[in-house]
Design an enzyme around this catalytic site. Structure first.
Site, short mmCIF file in Angstrom:
data_model
loop_
_atom_site.label_atom_id
_atom_site.label_comp_id
_atom_site.label_asym_id
_atom_site.label_seq_id
_atom_site.Cartn_x
_atom_site.Cartn_y
_atom_site.Cartn_z
N ARG A 22 0.84 -1.22 0.00
CA ARG A 22 0.00 0.00 0.00
C ARG A 22 0.87 1.27 0.00
NH1 ARG A 22 -3.68 -3.69 -1.41
NH2 ARG A 22 -4.76 -4.67 0.33
N ASN A 46 -1.10 -2.44 -7.34
CA ASN A 46 -2.53 -2.07 -7.39
C ASN A 46 -2.86 -0.96 -6.39
OD1 ASN A 46 -2.19 -3.92 -5.25
ND2 ASN A 46 -4.28 -4.69 -5.40
N LYS A 110 2.32 -6.91 -13.81
CA LYS A 110 1.22 -7.65 -13.20
C LYS A 110 -0.05 -7.60 -14.04
CE LYS A 110 -1.10 -9.86 -10.08
NZ LYS A 110 -1.23 -9.87 -8.65
N HIS A 148 -2.67 -12.68 -12.06
CA HIS A 148 -3.80 -13.01 -11.18
C HIS A 148 -4.70 -13.92 -12.02
CE1 HIS A 148 -6.74 -12.19 -7.86
NE2 HIS A 148 -7.51 -12.73 -8.78
N LEU A 231 -8.85 -13.12 -2.28
CA LEU A 231 -9.05 -13.59 -3.66
C LEU A 231 -7.71 -13.97 -4.27
CD1 LEU A 231 -11.72 -11.05 -4.89
CD2 LEU A 231 -12.04 -13.51 -4.57
N HIS A 263 -5.81 -4.47 4.95
CA HIS A 263 -6.94 -3.53 4.87
C HIS A 263 -7.24 -3.11 6.30
CE1 HIS A 263 -8.11 -4.31 0.66
NE2 HIS A 263 -7.74 -5.56 0.89
N ALA A 275 -11.34 -7.92 0.06
CA ALA A 275 -10.59 -9.18 -0.01
C ALA A 275 -9.14 -8.92 0.36
CB ALA A 275 -10.66 -9.74 -1.43
O1 DOR Z 1 -7.32 -10.87 -1.56
C1 DOR Z 1 -6.74 -10.14 -2.30
N1 DOR Z 1 -6.35 -8.90 -1.91
N2 DOR Z 1 -6.49 -10.54 -3.54
C2 DOR Z 1 -5.97 -9.73 -4.47
O2 DOR Z 1 -5.78 -10.16 -5.57
C3 DOR Z 1 -5.69 -8.32 -4.14
C4 DOR Z 1 -5.48 -8.13 -2.71
C5 DOR Z 1 -5.51 -6.69 -2.28
O3 DOR Z 1 -4.87 -5.85 -2.93
O4 DOR Z 1 -6.15 -6.38 -1.27
ZN ZN Z 2 -2.02 -10.02 -4.37
#
Ligand code: DOR
Ligand code: ZN
Length: 372
Positions: A22, A46, A110, A148, A231, A263, A275
């Site tokens: 992050r 991401n 990615k 992914h 995920l 998170h 996720a």
């Molecule tokens: O569970 C997940 N969290 N899977 C992902 O592919 C992304 C990740 C996230 O960035 O929180």
């Molecule tokens: Zn990941």
């Protein structure tokens, strides 16, 4: 006579080949958890906005290094090296891949299928339809594609999305670009494992600690448990067994990638929670627990410290790290520091049988060492 249990394990300092750090307060809160255990990590791109250019990746690397410097870590941990990645979009140009390669700081690109997961809305809508020029450049330059591997078709059951991805995307991709280096990230199924084992060419797969330790029952044990939701989602026990077998087999195509994805607590504990499992704090202890469960601690060093550098063409780390068999409790909640919200780690409140003890200097001694 049964052999004495291994109580102490010294290994080449490992790397994490799939990590979400992050930005901002969250980055500051989590970076030291990874740096204490790992020498390097492949950093997922991401963010919001996504890290789509080399320039953005270099700037993000700078923020990670600043956060490390501020975290007051011991020198060994402060030497943590972020290995940057680009986020592939329908528009990624071959020149951007060339810039990434020339930088020496970007180690992969990615692929997020658009809509597959957290912050994937800028991702790819049609890989072979839109990304051929970028993929050609990657293949030519030896730049790995980090995948992914889930389709986003709402008609496909969530639990089948990895297996369907193999047929609909992975096989056509690798047919078109047979020399492209591909990492099938966070494998979760027996089908994914079989694909990586059997495919011709430069293909590898990362495996998370949580997919080695838990099956999908963990999501529902005693009630709905959002901190086990990630995920690709946890799968059936037979898939966990296939992953455990692959990770502990000694096959160099499989290596460690935590996919630790922090998170905030409110972002997880809500009617549509995010996720991602936060595993960085106890990552090695979790992996050691999984390997120990099948009597394969001797294979942990290959998986954690040797197979990844071999695939990425990077040197093996020279420093070492020690873990010991000692009960260690995962905190209920991690204080994410001033300005940041708390993070609930995976397995919060549970006891793990292993913990990271220390780092040691000089390589040379046997990776497995029984305590007296
Ligand atoms: O569970 C997940 N969290 N899977 C992902 O592919 C992304 C990740 C996230 O960035 O929180
Ligand atoms: Zn990941």
């Amino acid at each position: 006579m049964t052999p004495a249990p291994v109580n102490r394990l010294e290994l080449i300092r490992p790397d994490d080949w799939h990590l979400h750090l992050r930005d901002g307060d969250m980055l500051q809160a989590v970076v030291s958890d990874s740096a204490r255990q790992f020498a390097r990590a492949i950093i997922m791109p991401n963010l919001k906005p996504a890290v789509t250019t080399t320039q953005a990746a270099i700037a993000y690397r700078g923020r990670i290094l600043e956060a490390l410097a501020r975290s007051g870590l011991a020198p060994e941990a402060a030497a943590f090296e972020p290995l940057m990645t680009l986020y592939l979009t329908d528009q990624t140009a071959p020149a951007e891949i060339q810039r990434a390669r020339d930088s020496g700081l970007v180690h992969g690109v990615k692929l997020y299928p658009a809509g597959a997961t957290t912050h994937s809305d800028q991702g790819v809508t049609d890989l072979l339809g839109h990304c051929r020029p970028a993929l050609e450049a990657m293949q030519a330059l030896g730049m790995p594609l980090l995948v992914h591997g889930e389709v986003t078709d709402p008609a496909v059951d969530l639990f089948d999305r990895e297996a369907v991805f193999i047929d609909r995307v992975m096989r056509p991709l690798r047919h078109a670009f047979p020399a492209l280096k591909v990492v099938f990230e966070h494998l979760t199924t027996a089908e994914g494992v079989a694909y990586v084992q059997e495919a011709d060419g430069p293909v590898a797969g990362t495996i998370t600690a949580h997919h080695l330790l838990y099956n999908r029952n963990a999501l529902f044990q005693g009630g709905l448990r959002p901190h086990w939701y990630c995920l690709p989602v946890l799968k059936r026990e037979r898939h966990r067994q296939a992953l455990l077998q692959a990770a502990t087999s000694g096959n160099a195509r499989f290596f460690l990638g935590t996919d630790s994805a922090p998170h905030t607590r409110p972002a997880k504990e809500q009617d549509c929670g995010c996720a991602g499992c936060y595993t960085a704090r106890h990552a090695l202890a979790l992996y050691a627990t999984a390997f120990d469960s099948v009597g394969q601690l001797a294979r942990l060093e290959g998986f954690a410290s040797l197979h990844g550098p071999a695939f990425y063409g990077l040197p093996v780390n020279t420093s070492r790290l020690v873990i010991e068999r000692a009960a260690d409790r995962v905190p209920e909640c991690l204080d994410a520091g001033a300005g940041a919200q708390a993070i609930v780690p995976l397995a919060a409140g549970e006891w793990l049988p292993w913990r990271v003890l220390d780092t040691v200097g000089d390589p040379g001694s046997s990776p497995l060492d029984d305590a007296p």
